[in-house]
Design a protein around this motif. Structure first.
Motif, PDB file in Angstrom:
ATOM      1  N   PRO A 279      -3.001   1.514   4.302  1.00  0.00           N
ATOM      2  CA  PRO A 279      -2.205   1.795   3.081  1.00  0.00           C
ATOM      3  C   PRO A 279      -3.143   2.738   1.975  1.00  0.00           C
ATOM      4  O   PRO A 279      -2.608   3.245   1.000  1.00  0.00           O
ATOM      5  N   LEU A 280      -4.228   2.970   2.439  1.00  0.00           N
ATOM      6  CA  LEU A 280      -5.215   3.903   1.421  1.00  0.00           C
ATOM      7  C   LEU A 280      -5.198   5.360   2.224  1.00  0.00           C
ATOM      8  O   LEU A 280      -6.090   6.404   1.774  1.00  0.00           O
ATOM      9  N   GLY A 281      -4.250   5.541   3.236  1.00  0.00           N
ATOM     10  CA  GLY A 281      -3.811   7.102   3.583  1.00  0.00           C
ATOM     11  C   GLY A 281      -5.257   7.357   4.122  1.00  0.00           C
ATOM     12  O   GLY A 281      -6.065   6.951   4.724  1.00  0.00           O
ATOM     13  N   MET A 282      -5.424   8.770   4.042  1.00  0.00           N
ATOM     14  CA  MET A 282      -6.478   9.679   4.596  1.00  0.00           C
ATOM     15  C   MET A 282      -8.028   8.963   4.138  1.00  0.00           C
ATOM     16  O   MET A 282      -8.710   8.623   4.956  1.00  0.00           O
ATOM     17  N   MET A 283      -8.024   8.465   2.894  1.00  0.00           N
ATOM     18  CA  MET A 283      -9.227   7.912   2.427  1.00  0.00           C
ATOM     19  C   MET A 283      -9.415   6.551   2.819  1.00  0.00           C
ATOM     20  O   MET A 283     -10.606   6.257   3.168  1.00  0.00           O
TER      21      MET A 283
END
Lengths: 345, 286
Positions: free
Chosen positions: A299-303
């Motif tokens: 859910p926090l993508g690439m981060m």
């Protein structure tokens, strides 16, 4: 040194300045082709737009599917000003942004009382209604045949520097909004709007301010885009894909963080060039799929991936990592790593 | 003694239901006032009106003569009235310190020195060593103390505590009771306390008011109030009250009603719920 507020970290400042210097010398050193330089300009522009979207979607947790309304309005207002009054383009951008911000406040002040999915649904309505009105408002937008802007030689390569400056300003603003005491209030609102109100925060006022800033910045980006494209039409500027593209950039990179939406915008612009070239019919579908995959698995993508790596290899102190991740979380508190492991099949 | 907070003819109607019905209330400076009553008596609604979260249908709340009700919670907080929540609501995405800093910054709109003030309040609430953690890692008692700390950081004159003792283990309950007392002694606050743990109410409160079905049915010293037949009726039903009033002598403490008269119990605050509240499940946040 007391020039800076206490929440400005020296390394972050140095990193931003270094990135600026790199960005400034890049075209000269690499001898970029006109095409590549334009690509980079567009990337800078969308980094700014994605970050501005993220002030609402990531910092406040109010996910807007209607930011194309401000993007388009900024674009057409500034285009009309350039055509009719021959303003300097930066002034036209600012006026376009101001009109977009005022418009954002008109629809946002009532709808921001809604939260979560209800707000998102309202913004879809706002975006689509704006698109329809603008398509038929030929005096402003030229209708479906659109508007052509005067082309001055050398403008496109000059816009590279303007885009760099715009992006730098927006990154600095993102940092301030996230790290300042104001930003702490935004995170509190994202977590629990009623509890925030009970300790003296005014959620209405703060949300209005953030939407005003976000609308202004996205409006300026739309105005910039209009100058850069030389031709704009309402279907593209106000389109639902436009709104979705801001959401996607932030989600791919990582909502609620500072670096995430910037990374996401870079990936998005590069990917789009390739996808439109290779699979013109499929590219929207591929984005949809990408969105689902990211939300399901990271859910926090690439981060989120970065946080995972940092946890795995002990790059950050665990509590620091957990705190950063909690602040980015969409619901304002899914900090428990177990929650995400449980969610992934 | 001077009255610091006064509620005049305070009512709240939700559709056909009168949740709070013409309640009059006075809080003296430096007093701890207990508010008791059966479930659904309107205690929390009363708090919400005093704290400005919901506007009263009729009546008003005055802090030192200035109206604070009917606006926003911010108005009440700026004036100096702040509440805690029965179900703790920490900001899950902020550290313990940042949670309290939010109160310190926004309570009186004073961002300068917020960090130091927040640390001082954390010290006071014995949470200093938890400052860099997320609230998800605290026990229920810890989160209740955080709720109190965040409210204290707004530098109020009047503190509204909604069941800060219920649900924690006996040792923690004693600690919390001491903390509430020292809030009054050391910080000079006046406190209104909703509490279901009767021994705690009896020991802490200078005065108690009893609500039932939205109406104030009794008021007075804790030991007197628990002997009031209407109070016994409200808690135990009409027949128990009849039995109580049938007892001869006004000062007679009837044994059948011991459930409603635990002031004489020598034990620390009893704990009606299991001592170890399970930590919230994954992703769960209220």
């Amino acid at each position: 040194m007391k020039l800076l507020p206490h929440w400005v970290s020296r390394p972050a400042l140095v990193a931003l300045l270094a990135a600026l210097v790199v960005g400034a010398v890049l075209p000269k050193v690499l001898g970029l082709s006109v095409y590549s330089q334009n690509q980079v300009t567009e990337t800078f522009l969308f980094v700014a737009a994605a970050l501005a979207w993220n002030w609402m979607g990531g910092y406040l947790g109010q996910v807007s599917f209607g930011h194309s309304a401000m993007f388009g309005l900024g674009g057409f207002i500034s285009a009309r000003l350039l055509l009719a009054l021959h303003l300097p383009f930066w002034l036209a951008w600012i006026v376009g942004g101001l009109v977009a911000a005022a418009y954002a406040l008109v629809w946002g002040h009532p709808t921001l009382r809604l939260r979560g999915p209800y707000f998102s649904i309202a913004t879809i309505g706002v975006g689509e209604a704006t698109r329809l009105v603008m398509t038929y408002w030929e005096d402003l937008t030229g209708g479906s045949s659109g508007l052509s802007l005067p082309i001055t030689p050398g403008l496109k390569s000059e816009l590279y520097w303007w885009a760099l400056a715009l992006m730098a300003l927006v990154i600095a603003a993102s940092y301030s909004l996230r790290k300042s005491t104001f930003g702490l209030g935004l995170l509190a609102i994202k977590s629990d709007v009623d509890a925030a109100a009970d300790v003296g925060i005014s959620p209405t006022l703060m949300q209005d301010i953030v939407l005003l800033l976000s609308g202004f910045t996205v409006g300026v980006c739309g105005a910039f885009y209009a100058s850069y494209q030389n031709f704009i039409e309402p279907g593209d500027m106000f389109g639902f894909d436009r709104s979705i593209s801001f959401v996607l950039m932030a989600v791919i990179g990582g909502v609620g963080t500072i670096i995430g939406p910037a990374l996401g915008a870079v990936v998005f612009v590069m990917l789009r060039q390739y996808l439109i070239g290779s699979y013109p019919q499929l590219y929207l579908g591929i984005y949809g799929l990408l969105l689902i995959v990211v939300i399901l698995f990271e859910p926090l993508g690439m981060m989120g991936l970065f946080f995972r790596i940092a946890r795995r290899f002990g790059l950050m102190r665990p509590e620091v990592e957990a705190t950063l991740e909690a602040k980015a979380a969409v619901g304002g508190g899914a900090a428990d790593p177990g929650a995400r492991q449980g969610g992934a099949p | 003694m001077t009255v610091i907070l006064r509620a005049e003819n305070l009512s709240k109607r939700f559709g056909g239901l009168k949740a709070v019905d013409a309640v009059e209330l006075e809080l003296n400076d430096g007093e701890i006032l207990g508010v008791i009553g059966p479930n659904g008596a309107g205690k929390t609604t009363l708090f919400s009106m005093i704290a400005g979260s919901i506007p009263p249908t009729t009546g008003r709340v005055l802090l030192e003569g200035n109206v604070i009700s009917g606006g926003s919670p911010r108005r009440a907080v700026r004036a100096g009235v702040v509440r805690t929540h029965q179900i703790v609501r920490p900001f899950q995405n902020l550290t313990v310190l940042e949670n309290v800093m939010v109160g310190a910054i926004y309570g009186k709109a004073r961002p300068l020195g917020a960090r130091e003030r927040a640390l001082e309040v954390l010290d006071f609430c014995s949470l200093r060593d938890r400052a860099p953690q997320l609230p998800g890692g605290l026990t229920l008692a810890g989160r209740k103390r955080l709720e109190l700390a965040r409210a204290l950081a707004t530098e109020p004159r009047v503190l509204l505590l909604d069941e800060v003792i219920a649900g924690v283990n006996p040792a923690e309950a004693l600690h919390m009771a001491d903390l509430i007392r020292s809030v009054r002694e050391k910080r000079g606050l006046s406190i209104i306390l909703i509490e279901h743990v009767m021994p705690a109410v009896m020991r802490l409160s200078d005065r108690v008011i009893v609500l039932d079905a939205g109406k104030k049915i009794a008021e007075g010293k804790p030991q007197q109030v628990v002997k009031d037949s209407r109070v016994i009726a409200a808690y135990l039903g009409e027949s128990a009250s009849a039995a109580a009033s049938a007892q001869p002598g006004p000062a007679g403490s009837p044994t059948p009603t011991s459930g409603a008269a635990p002031a004489s119990l020598p034990t620390p605050p009893a704990n009606p719920t299991p001592a170890s509240i399970p930590k919230k499940g994954p992703g769960g946040h209220q």
